[in-house]
Design an enzyme around this catalytic site. Structure first.
Site, PDB file in Angstrom:
ATOM      1  N   ARG A 193      68.947  60.559  78.819  1.00  0.00           N
ATOM      2  CA  ARG A 193      69.430  61.737  78.638  1.00  0.00           C
ATOM      3  C   ARG A 193      69.001  63.346  78.917  1.00  0.00           C
ATOM      4  O   ARG A 193      69.729  64.195  78.475  1.00  0.00           O
ATOM      5  CB  ARG A 193      69.685  61.385  77.119  1.00  0.00           C
ATOM      6  CG  ARG A 193      68.349  61.779  76.607  1.00  0.00           C
ATOM      7  CD  ARG A 193      67.894  60.569  75.487  1.00  0.00           C
ATOM      8  NE  ARG A 193      67.056  60.940  74.791  1.00  0.00           N
ATOM      9  CZ  ARG A 193      66.485  60.242  72.874  1.00  0.00           C
ATOM     10  NH1 ARG A 193      68.161  59.796  72.411  1.00  0.00           N
ATOM     11  NH2 ARG A 193      65.293  60.131  72.743  1.00  0.00           N
ATOM     12  N   GLU A 194      68.109  63.294  80.287  1.00  0.00           N
ATOM     13  CA  GLU A 194      67.289  64.585  79.816  1.00  0.00           C
ATOM     14  C   GLU A 194      67.248  65.029  80.955  1.00  0.00           C
ATOM     15  O   GLU A 194      66.853  65.702  81.891  1.00  0.00           O
ATOM     16  CB  GLU A 194      65.332  64.064  80.201  1.00  0.00           C
ATOM     17  CG  GLU A 194      65.279  63.433  78.685  1.00  0.00           C
ATOM     18  CD  GLU A 194      63.314  63.186  78.132  1.00  0.00           C
ATOM     19  OE1 GLU A 194      63.159  63.619  79.186  1.00  0.00           O
ATOM     20  OE2 GLU A 194      63.382  62.387  77.613  1.00  0.00           O
ATOM     21  N   ARG A 208      68.594  56.616  76.499  1.00  0.00           N
ATOM     22  CA  ARG A 208      66.938  56.785  77.487  1.00  0.00           C
ATOM     23  C   ARG A 208      66.653  56.276  78.084  1.00  0.00           C
ATOM     24  O   ARG A 208      66.180  56.274  79.288  1.00  0.00           O
ATOM     25  CB  ARG A 208      66.489  57.102  75.322  1.00  0.00           C
ATOM     26  CG  ARG A 208      64.901  57.724  76.193  1.00  0.00           C
ATOM     27  CD  ARG A 208      64.658  56.961  74.763  1.00  0.00           C
ATOM     28  NE  ARG A 208      63.155  57.231  74.737  1.00  0.00           N
ATOM     29  CZ  ARG A 208      62.002  58.578  74.374  1.00  0.00           C
ATOM     30  NH1 ARG A 208      62.343  60.009  74.310  1.00  0.00           N
ATOM     31  NH2 ARG A 208      60.659  57.742  74.461  1.00  0.00           N
ATOM     32  N   GLU A 225      57.557  69.071  79.071  1.00  0.00           N
ATOM     33  CA  GLU A 225      58.788  69.209  77.970  1.00  0.00           C
ATOM     34  C   GLU A 225      59.088  70.399  78.338  1.00  0.00           C
ATOM     35  O   GLU A 225      59.092  71.150  77.712  1.00  0.00           O
ATOM     36  CB  GLU A 225      58.622  68.533  76.683  1.00  0.00           C
ATOM     37  CG  GLU A 225      57.432  67.664  76.528  1.00  0.00           C
ATOM     38  CD  GLU A 225      59.048  65.804  77.151  1.00  0.00           C
ATOM     39  OE1 GLU A 225      59.835  66.483  76.570  1.00  0.00           O
ATOM     40  OE2 GLU A 225      57.957  65.248  76.744  1.00  0.00           O
ATOM     41  N   ASN A 250      58.944  55.736  80.570  1.00  0.00           N
ATOM     42  CA  ASN A 250      57.501  55.900  79.338  1.00  0.00           C
ATOM     43  C   ASN A 250      57.055  55.242  78.598  1.00  0.00           C
ATOM     44  O   ASN A 250      56.460  56.087  77.931  1.00  0.00           O
ATOM     45  CB  ASN A 250      57.895  57.411  79.167  1.00  0.00           C
ATOM     46  CG  ASN A 250      56.915  58.582  79.619  1.00  0.00           C
ATOM     47  OD1 ASN A 250      56.361  58.739  80.835  1.00  0.00           O
ATOM     48  ND2 ASN A 250      56.679  59.343  78.699  1.00  0.00           N
ATOM     49  N   ARG A 251      57.124  53.982  78.497  1.00  0.00           N
ATOM     50  CA  ARG A 251      56.190  53.364  77.454  1.00  0.00           C
ATOM     51  C   ARG A 251      56.348  51.968  78.905  1.00  0.00           C
ATOM     52  O   ARG A 251      55.219  51.148  77.928  1.00  0.00           O
ATOM     53  CB  ARG A 251      57.163  52.949  76.736  1.00  0.00           C
ATOM     54  CG  ARG A 251      57.247  54.062  75.177  1.00  0.00           C
ATOM     55  CD  ARG A 251      56.275  54.628  75.094  1.00  0.00           C
ATOM     56  NE  ARG A 251      57.176  55.382  73.602  1.00  0.00           N
ATOM     57  CZ  ARG A 251      57.875  56.531  74.207  1.00  0.00           C
ATOM     58  NH1 ARG A 251      57.201  56.119  75.869  1.00  0.00           N
ATOM     59  NH2 ARG A 251      57.693  57.773  72.969  1.00  0.00           N
ATOM     60  N   TYR A 258      62.470  67.403  75.285  1.00  0.00           N
ATOM     61  CA  TYR A 258      62.695  68.899  75.559  1.00  0.00           C
ATOM     62  C   TYR A 258      61.165  69.369  73.901  1.00  0.00           C
ATOM     63  O   TYR A 258      61.000  68.764  74.002  1.00  0.00           O
ATOM     64  CB  TYR A 258      63.936  69.580  74.458  1.00  0.00           C
ATOM     65  CG  TYR A 258      64.134  68.987  73.284  1.00  0.00           C
ATOM     66  CD1 TYR A 258      63.798  69.340  72.364  1.00  0.00           C
ATOM     67  CD2 TYR A 258      64.762  67.624  73.222  1.00  0.00           C
ATOM     68  CE1 TYR A 258      63.944  69.093  70.804  1.00  0.00           C
ATOM     69  CE2 TYR A 258      65.476  67.441  71.673  1.00  0.00           C
ATOM     70  CZ  TYR A 258      64.426  67.734  70.830  1.00  0.00           C
ATOM     71  OH  TYR A 258      65.043  67.424  69.767  1.00  0.00           O
TER      72      TYR A 258
END
Length: 270
Positions: free
Chosen positions: A14-15, A70, A223, A88-89, A148
């Site tokens: 979503r980024e 995500r 970020e 990212n985990r 963000y």
């Protein structure tokens, strides 16, 4: 051997600003439309590696189905509604650096933070890991662009323990953040990842692996815009200004770390 810098984006679907900014930087370094001598210098001094979108299937899914998605889109359970691992985990090199109980989840149906059944269960995280450890490449810096909050964070994220050379990472990040501020008056806060209240403790992050697993000293999560007003849904008009300020930050950072590193035993000679 020339030093190399690795930059990636789009680890979270979503980024949207993240891949856009990475592509902006690629265009500036490749084509240098303003004929900036600083860019010419940095292209000569470094080898640059880019992964604009780590999570392509999740990224597409945000445009077609769920803009807040995500994770990636691998089915994670026999339950037909359970999809996705938070990439990212999914990084780690021991039981502490990959731990779903630290900022993640062991529930394969968790909407946000499922960490997988172990480190590098996902093809995407494995691909990034392979790039970081590529033979014949002397990576000296890694930047993962996300969003963000306007933050420039360095390891560790999984613990509040401090790196012995944390001040080196902080100093270099401060140089980049200052250049951003000079360009756009946007404030990027610099600190250890685990000390940001927005993050808390997080195991399995790519920057922790880059530093502790791949031995890339200057490893960061950055970020991007904004600080919470529009969150993940920045208008297209924000792409170029965000790209411009981050480019200034990257230029200043890369220039700063070049000379001090030449006598640093941490690296291969070049």
């Amino acid at each position: 051997m020339k030093p190399a810098i690795l930059i990636d984006g789009g680890i979270h679907a979503r980024e949207w600003i993240s891949p856009a900014v990475v592509l902006y930087i690629i265009n500036q370094l490749k084509n240098n439309p303003q004929q900036d001598p600083a860019i010419e210098k940095l292209v000569d001094l470094y080898d640059w590696y880019f992964i604009p979108v780590i999570n392509p299937d999740g990224y597409v899914y945000t445009y077609t189905t769920d803009p807040c998605w995500r994770k990636n889109r691998r089915q994670t359970s026999s339950n037909p509604v359970c999809y996705g691992v938070d990439l990212n985990r999914n990084f780690g090199y021991d039981d502490k650096t990959w731990d779903p109980s630290v900022g993640g989840s062991s529930d394969p149906c968790n909407y946000v933070g499922y960490a997988g059944t172990g480190p590098f269960t996902e093809e995407e995280s494995k691909a990034v890991m392979k790039v970081m450890n590529r033979k014949g490449v002397n990576f000296v810096a890694y930047m993962s662009f996300q969003s963000y909050s306007q933050i420039w964070a360095y390891p560790w994220g999984y613990t509040q323990d401090t790196l012995k050379d944390a001040q080196d990472l902080r100093n270099a990040a401060n140089v980049g953040a200052a250049a951003i501020f000079s360009k756009s008056k946007k404030i990027y806060r610099v600190n250890q990842s685990a000390l940001f209240p927005e993050f808390g403790l997080i195991a399995g992050a790519s920057d922790d692996y880059a530093r502790g697993g791949a031995n890339i000293k200057y490893s960061y999560t950055i970020e991007l815009r904004d600080t919470g007003e529009k969150k993940f849904f920045l208008p297209a008009s924000e792409i170029t200004p965000n790209g411009e300020e981050i480019l200034e930050g990257v230029k200043a950072f890369a220039n700063y770390i070049y000379k001090p590193r030449r006598k640093n035993y941490y690296y291969n000679k070049w």
